[in-house]
Design a protein around this motif. Structure first.
Motif, PDB file in Angstrom:
ATOM      1  N   ILE A 211       0.871  -1.180   0.000  1.00  0.00           N
ATOM      2  CA  ILE A 211       0.000   0.000   0.000  1.00  0.00           C
ATOM      3  C   ILE A 211       0.909   1.231   0.000  1.00  0.00           C
ATOM      4  O   ILE A 211       1.760   1.370   0.881  1.00  0.00           O
ATOM      5  CB  ILE A 211      -0.936   0.024   1.223  1.00  0.00           C
ATOM      6  N   ASP A 212       0.775   2.069  -1.013  1.00  0.00           N
ATOM      7  CA  ASP A 212       1.588   3.282  -1.108  1.00  0.00           C
ATOM      8  C   ASP A 212       0.714   4.487  -0.785  1.00  0.00           C
ATOM      9  O   ASP A 212      -0.405   4.586  -1.287  1.00  0.00           O
ATOM     10  CB  ASP A 212       2.105   3.491  -2.536  1.00  0.00           C
ATOM     11  N   ILE A 431      -3.832   6.994  -2.257  1.00  0.00           N
ATOM     12  CA  ILE A 431      -3.447   5.607  -2.016  1.00  0.00           C
ATOM     13  C   ILE A 431      -3.335   4.831  -3.332  1.00  0.00           C
ATOM     14  O   ILE A 431      -4.207   4.932  -4.195  1.00  0.00           O
ATOM     15  CB  ILE A 431      -4.496   4.924  -1.102  1.00  0.00           C
ATOM     16  N   GLU A 432      -2.257   4.070  -3.437  1.00  0.00           N
ATOM     17  CA  GLU A 432      -2.122   3.099  -4.532  1.00  0.00           C
ATOM     18  C   GLU A 432      -1.844   1.752  -3.885  1.00  0.00           C
ATOM     19  O   GLU A 432      -1.214   1.707  -2.831  1.00  0.00           O
ATOM     20  CB  GLU A 432      -0.934   3.458  -5.430  1.00  0.00           C
ATOM     21  N   SER A 433      -2.302   0.689  -4.522  1.00  0.00           N
ATOM     22  CA  SER A 433      -2.080  -0.608  -3.882  1.00  0.00           C
ATOM     23  C   SER A 433      -2.125  -1.736  -4.889  1.00  0.00           C
ATOM     24  O   SER A 433      -2.707  -1.595  -5.964  1.00  0.00           O
ATOM     25  CB  SER A 433      -3.152  -0.838  -2.828  1.00  0.00           C
TER      26      SER A 433
ATOM     27  N   GLU B  10      -7.586   9.672  -0.807  1.00  0.00           N
ATOM     28  CA  GLU B  10      -7.893   9.646  -2.228  1.00  0.00           C
ATOM     29  C   GLU B  10      -7.447   8.294  -2.764  1.00  0.00           C
ATOM     30  O   GLU B  10      -6.381   7.797  -2.404  1.00  0.00           O
ATOM     31  CB  GLU B  10      -7.138  10.766  -2.944  1.00  0.00           C
ATOM     32  N   GLU B  12      -6.464   5.718  -5.876  1.00  0.00           N
ATOM     33  CA  GLU B  12      -5.962   5.657  -7.251  1.00  0.00           C
ATOM     34  C   GLU B  12      -7.110   5.120  -8.111  1.00  0.00           C
ATOM     35  O   GLU B  12      -7.871   4.254  -7.668  1.00  0.00           O
ATOM     36  CB  GLU B  12      -4.738   4.728  -7.245  1.00  0.00           C
ATOM     37  N   PHE B  40       0.383  -1.034 -10.653  1.00  0.00           N
ATOM     38  CA  PHE B  40       1.110  -2.295 -10.450  1.00  0.00           C
ATOM     39  C   PHE B  40       0.670  -3.296 -11.507  1.00  0.00           C
ATOM     40  O   PHE B  40      -0.510  -3.342 -11.855  1.00  0.00           O
ATOM     41  CB  PHE B  40       0.826  -2.879  -9.067  1.00  0.00           C
TER      42      PHE B  40
END
Lengths: 443, 234
Positions: A211-212, A431-433, B10, B12, B40
């Motif tokens: 999780i970024d 958030i990126e995951s 927020e 993605e 990813f």
């Protein structure tokens, strides 16, 4: 004409040793190697354009020989392991995968302990920790990326972490700097108190949940300033706060102190240009058995702990303690397999239980002026944790601060508490995951 | 641009749920054609297999050279009997036993157990050929090897099919010891006397039965304990 060429090759051979001893930290990492675990970390750089893999491969082929301690394979001796220059072809650029930082068997990948991946506009480098720490690895990656940009026709200067690929490596880059500074007159004992451990459901082999969180450096700095702390201290406190909440939710039978294992880059305190490991661990902690800590109290505790411990005197003592074991004449002559067994036992039973989570902050990355317009941001991952828990890595570039959590457990409570706290403090978090489990169940 | 309603972060745009609290993202106005690629990749990769080719070559070379030198010695120096055949047989057996370990690790375990049984049987056949006595081979060796191989296959099946614990492993082992000892005495008595007479194996059988019954009891109590734990957990 022949003579000078011969002389030149002889000189080069004399400069480049045929093997390298492992540095003080690097000794531990290979002993922890399991079928399902390797101490591998990942550094990623996001450029503004899509990556061209063939050009990246050329950049690696041209850039990597500049770093002799990274173009190696690891071998076993009778008493210690050692690194041997690897002249086989590779390492080759591969398409990126979802389950990255996967185990790195020493004999796979042509013996290389370094891997390169590309995905859209992201270049990632994974290295085994026995080669070097994050700062050393970052130097390698930035030099290669600079070469990649040059091959695309841009002009990039060699400056800071971008090294000249035509230059002969300095002796200082290849040295084990620990040994130069492990000279304090006293060996302070290592902290050895069992910390709270996050209990979670282990993911099947081999999954890495990432999780970024992406945010603005200015915003975080403003919030940290409000609490009279630096960004590192503030984020440390938030992670401790998240872990304390997790322990409370777990309803554990015995409360334990919540501790973070935080590597400190020793290059800041001891002059060294080594590209190998030169870090030591400190353990900021909060003991909930003493009472309930408010967030401001946690920050104050972390702030004072850091001010007290992070200075050249304490760090020198710490290095000396670590080096004493390796220098001990009896330990030196014990066969490797016995050392392996003992180190593994010590690590599993003591060292690993010494902390609740790992946290590293690489700080603000400085790039040459000419390289900055091509770079969007950086990501760093501490890799798969040794025991089922979560690790956190922080890096910032210009106004983008990235916090990368990597874990091998299903539960994401620590991450949730962490990011929710940041949001509560008024920081905008994106958030990126790579987690997408559970959706099918929910819908 | 979606935000998680619980976490306030927020998300993605490719995320279909919040990675922090698993709340699904619902955005009716999201245009799928405008979504960028995911940050990813979706492909997973297996851990690279280490080739053990060198070890396989070394093993094969050592075994072949041992067989070859013994054959030469037998022909040229110690040529009273065909003793080298025994060594060649042992080498062949070792090679077959090592197939799943170093040569072809993807071989199904049942096939490799069967191959091991065949190798053992063939070696005994070789001995009977060299010694020129085949009664013991057909009446004693073959039945014992066949029984042993079948038992190994069954044991492997049980170990793979059912959940393994220390107790179940012990249970399977003692059942197999009991069956094997009874079978062994039956074959021996037929070979020696022409009829079935059980003496010593009954003692083994009795001891094994006691152990087996106690293990089954432990197992069933364990299940009982598990079910209670399941129903009363807090």
């Amino acid at each position: 004409m022949k003579k000078p060429i011969q002389k030149f090759t002889l000189k080069r051979k004399a400069e480049r040793p045929s093997w390298y001893k492992l540095d003080l930290s690097a000794i531990v990492y290979p002993t922890l190697q399991r079928k399902d675990f390797s101490s591998v970390y990942r550094l990623s750089i996001l450029l503004k354009e899509e990556i061209k893999p063939d050009i990246l491969q050329t950049a690696i082929d041209r850039g990597l020989p500049r770093f002799p301690t990274y173009k190696v394979s690891i071998k076993r001796g009778l008493f210690w392991r050692y690194l041997e220059p690897n002249n086989t072809s590779g390492p080759f650029v591969q398409k990126d995968i979802r389950n990255f930082c996967m185990p790195m068997p020493f004999r796979s990948n042509h013996g290389y302990l370094i891997r390169f991946y590309y995905y859209q506009n992201r270049i990632s480098m994974e290295a085994h920790h026995c080669l070097g720490d994050g700062s050393g690895g970052m130097c390698v990656m930035l030099t290669i990326v600079a070469e990649y940009l040059r091959l695309l026709g841009h002009t990039i200067q060699n400056e800071g972490m971008v090294l000249d690929i035509h230059q002969t490596p300095d002796k200082g880059e290849l040295e084990d700097s620990y040994m130069r500074y492990a000279n304090s007159k006293v060996k302070p004992p290592r902290p050895q108190e069992k910390a709270y451990r996050v209990r979670g459901t282990k993911e099947p082999f081999y999954t890495l949940n990432v999780i970024d969180g992406i945010m603005s450096v200015q915003e975080v700095m403003a919030v940290a300033k409000k609490h009279h702390a630096t960004i590192t201290e503030y984020l440390n406190a938030v992670l401790l706060y998240a872990l304390l909440q997790k322990q409370e939710d777990d309803k554990v039978f015995t409360l334990r102190p919540v501790k973070l294992a935080m590597p400190i880059n020793l290059r800041r305190f001891f002059p060294s240009i080594s590209l190998r490991n030169f870090i030591t661990m400190i353990y900021p902690s909060i003991d909930p058995r003493l009472g309930d800590y408010s967030f401001d109290e946690i920050i104050a505790q972390v702030h004072h702990y850091m001010r007290y411990y992070i200075n050249d005197k304490f760090l020198r003592g710490d290095i000396t303690t670590n080096a004493a074991t390796q220098r001990h004449p009896i330990i030196r002559v014990i066969p490797l397999f016995i050392k392996d067994f003992t180190v593994r036992q010590f690590y599993t039973k003591v060292q690993d239980r010494n902390s609740s989570a790992g946290l590293t902050n690489m700080g603000a990355l400085k790039l040459p002026e000419s390289m900055r317009p091509f770079v969007e941001r950086f990501d760093i991952y501490m890799g798969q944790p040794f025991s089922p828990r979560t690790n956190c890595a922080i890096i910032s570039f210009e106004d983008t601060l990235t916090i990368n959590f990597a874990s091998s457990i299903v539960e994401n409570d620590v991450e949730r508490y962490f990011f929710r706290k940041l949001v509560q403090d008024g920081i905008h978090v994106k958030i990126e995951s790579n987690r997408d489990n559970g959706l099918e169940v929910l819908l | 641009m979606s935000y998680c309603v619980h976490c306030g972060v927020e998300l993605e745009e490719n995320l279909k749920q919040c990675p922090l609290c698993n709340t699904p993202v619902y955005d009716p106005s999201k245009r799928p054609d405008l979504i960028k690629a995911a940050p990813f990749p979706s492909e997973k990769a297996p851990v690279e297999k280490v080739k053990r080719k060198d070890l396989a070559i070394l093993l094969s070379v050592v075994l072949i050279s041992t067989s070859a030198t013994c054959t030469l010695l037998n022909i040229l120096v110690f040529n009273q009997s065909l003793w080298s055949l025994f060594i060649i047989g042992v080498c062949a057996c070792i090679w077959i036993f090592m197939i799943p370990v170093v040569i072809y690790s993807r071989l199904p375990i049942y096939v490799s157990v069967l191959l091991d049984g065949i190798a053992l049987g063939s070696y005994l056949f070789l001995i009977s050929l060299v010694t020129n006595q085949d009664r013991w081979f057909f009446e004693l060796a073959i039945p014992i090897v066949v029984l042993f191989t079948i038992q190994m296959e069954v044991f492997t099946y049980f170990m793979r099919r059912f959940p393994v614990s220390f107790v179940t492993t012990a249970l399977y082992t003692f059942i197999h010891i009991a069956v094997f000892c009874v079978g062994l005495e039956i074959f021996i008595s037929i070979f020696l006397h022409g009829s079935i007479r059980l003496i010593w194996s009954t003692i083994v059988l009795t001891i094994c039965m006691i152990i087996i019954i106690s293990l089954i009891t432990i197992l069933s109590r364990q299940r009982l304990r598990d079910s209670i734990r399941k129903r009363l957990h807090f």
